[in-house]
Design an enzyme around this catalytic site. Structure first.
Site, mmCIF file in Angstrom:
data_model
loop_
_atom_site.group_PDB
_atom_site.id
_atom_site.type_symbol
_atom_site.label_atom_id
_atom_site.label_comp_id
_atom_site.label_asym_id
_atom_site.label_seq_id
_atom_site.Cartn_x
_atom_site.Cartn_y
_atom_site.Cartn_z
ATOM 1 N N LYS A 13 34.959 46.847 40.693
ATOM 2 C CA LYS A 13 34.158 46.763 39.493
ATOM 3 C C LYS A 13 32.779 46.841 39.972
ATOM 4 C CE LYS A 13 35.336 42.399 38.314
ATOM 5 N NZ LYS A 13 36.198 42.212 39.077
ATOM 6 N N ARG A 88 34.904 36.180 31.474
ATOM 7 C CA ARG A 88 36.196 35.920 32.515
ATOM 8 C C ARG A 88 37.097 35.011 31.755
ATOM 9 N NH1 ARG A 88 33.289 37.352 37.347
ATOM 10 N NH2 ARG A 88 34.662 37.117 39.224
ATOM 11 N N ARG A 127 35.034 43.871 53.168
ATOM 12 C CA ARG A 127 34.114 44.434 52.418
ATOM 13 C C ARG A 127 32.819 43.725 53.113
ATOM 14 N NH1 ARG A 127 34.830 42.817 46.035
ATOM 15 N NH2 ARG A 127 34.188 40.584 46.205
ATOM 16 N N ARG A 160 27.688 39.616 54.282
ATOM 17 C CA ARG A 160 29.131 39.476 53.751
ATOM 18 C C ARG A 160 28.823 38.388 52.865
ATOM 19 N NH1 ARG A 160 33.830 41.353 56.437
ATOM 20 N NH2 ARG A 160 33.259 42.370 58.208
ATOM 21 N N ARG A 172 40.651 32.558 44.116
ATOM 22 C CA ARG A 172 39.865 33.665 42.929
ATOM 23 C C ARG A 172 41.203 34.172 42.135
ATOM 24 N NH1 ARG A 172 35.996 36.432 46.954
ATOM 25 N NH2 ARG A 172 35.234 37.756 45.114
HETATM 26 P P1 AMP Z 1 32.131 38.186 41.158
HETATM 27 O O1 AMP Z 1 30.908 38.441 42.117
HETATM 28 O O2 AMP Z 1 32.142 38.690 39.893
HETATM 29 O O3 AMP Z 1 33.406 38.075 42.198
HETATM 30 O O4 AMP Z 1 31.793 36.512 40.770
HETATM 31 C C1 AMP Z 1 31.692 35.522 42.165
HETATM 32 C C2 AMP Z 1 31.944 33.968 41.751
HETATM 33 O O5 AMP Z 1 30.934 33.812 40.573
HETATM 34 C C3 AMP Z 1 33.082 33.771 40.889
HETATM 35 O O6 AMP Z 1 34.412 33.496 41.886
HETATM 36 C C4 AMP Z 1 32.791 32.585 40.173
HETATM 37 O O7 AMP Z 1 32.833 31.542 40.616
HETATM 38 C C5 AMP Z 1 31.566 32.961 39.598
HETATM 39 N N1 AMP Z 1 31.537 33.851 38.330
HETATM 40 C C6 AMP Z 1 30.949 35.050 38.223
HETATM 41 N N2 AMP Z 1 31.204 35.486 36.954
HETATM 42 C C7 AMP Z 1 31.650 34.454 36.110
HETATM 43 C C8 AMP Z 1 32.208 34.208 35.058
HETATM 44 N N3 AMP Z 1 31.895 35.356 34.085
HETATM 45 N N4 AMP Z 1 32.666 33.188 34.582
HETATM 46 C C9 AMP Z 1 32.738 32.091 35.405
HETATM 47 N N5 AMP Z 1 32.553 32.222 36.796
HETATM 48 C C10 AMP Z 1 31.844 33.467 37.375
#
Ligand code: AMP
Length: 217
Positions: A13, A88, A127, A160, A172
């Site tokens: 994404k 999410r 990554r 990282r 996750r």
């Molecule tokens: P991401 O970079 O999108 O993979 O997000 C990293 C982490 O941030 C996730 O594993 C969650 O802990 C938190 N996070 C990001 N976006 C959300 C969201 N919309 N709702 C809840 N937690 C989020």
């Protein structure tokens, strides 16, 4: 145009959102990036989010809905935006619908990036990004042209994410299936869901996404 990129962690994404941001002029709103910035800066939001993020759990709806509600008020969102990592949960999607309704805006499309779970662990654990310009790389699939030097800005500093490790990744993925996958039928029933094959080569995925965006314009 208002677009959501939906898919599991590691689906690509962020990579695709960066490409679309530069080609279509749609600003990328990544709640993950905003939360990481808040954690680094030690803000109240960052302090509340840190433990959830390190455990691979979702932070509360209240926190992320608040972040997005403030962010979409900014001037650069007036021409539209691309949501990466938000919503999410169904509660977040409902909150977004309300925010858009109040501003008489509409969601143009939700692009699901479909990727097999088995591929995600390797994608995530391999990554890394440039510490200076945030360009994304992967140990196997997307190496810099010159080893150790960022293609984009020439930096030799890379970083990282703290949560890109095997243990956190499985948590996750569980969060994705339990809490985020229900958004697929939610948006299907609104008639806005489009699916692309996230297993394809990065440039092929970009082409598929551009085709979807073209069909929405
Ligand atoms: P991401 O970079 O999108 O993979 O997000 C990293 C982490 O941030 C996730 O594993 C969650 O802990 C938190 N996070 C990001 N976006 C959300 C969201 N919309 N709702 C809840 N937690 C989020």
């Amino acid at each position: 145009m208002i677009i959501i990129l939906l898919g599991p962690p590691g689906a690509g994404k962020g990579t695709q959102a960066q490409k679309i941001q530069s080609s279509q002029g749609l600003v990328q709103l990544s709640t993950g990036d905003m939360l990481r910035a808040a954690v680094s800066a030690g803000t109240e939001v960052g302090k509340k989010a840190k433990d959830f993020m390190e455990a691979g759990k979702l932070v509360t709806d209240e926190i992320v809905v608040g972040i997005i509600a403030d962010r979409i008020e900014e001037d650069d969102c007036k021409q539209g935006f691309l949501l990466d990592g938000f919503p999410r949960t169904v509660a977040q999607a409902e909150a977004l619908d309300n925010m858009l309704n109040q501003k008489s805006l509409k969601l143009d499309g939700v692009i699901e990036m479909k990727v097999d779970d088995e591929a995600l662990v390797d994608r995530i654990t391999g990554r890394y990004t440039c510490a200076d310009c945030n360009q994304g790389y992967h140990e196997e699939n997307l190496k810099p042209k010159v080893d150790g030097v960022c293609d984009n800005c020439g930096s030799t500093n890379f970083k990282r994410r703290a949560d890109d490790n095997r243990e956190t990744v499985s948590s996750r993925l569980e969060s994705y299936h339990a809490q985020t996958a229900p958004l697929l039928p939610y948006y299907e029933s609104q008639g806005v869901l489009k699916t692309v094959d996230g297993m394809a080569d990065i440039n092929d995925v970009t082409t598929q996404i551009n085709d979807v965006l073209g069909s929405l314009a």
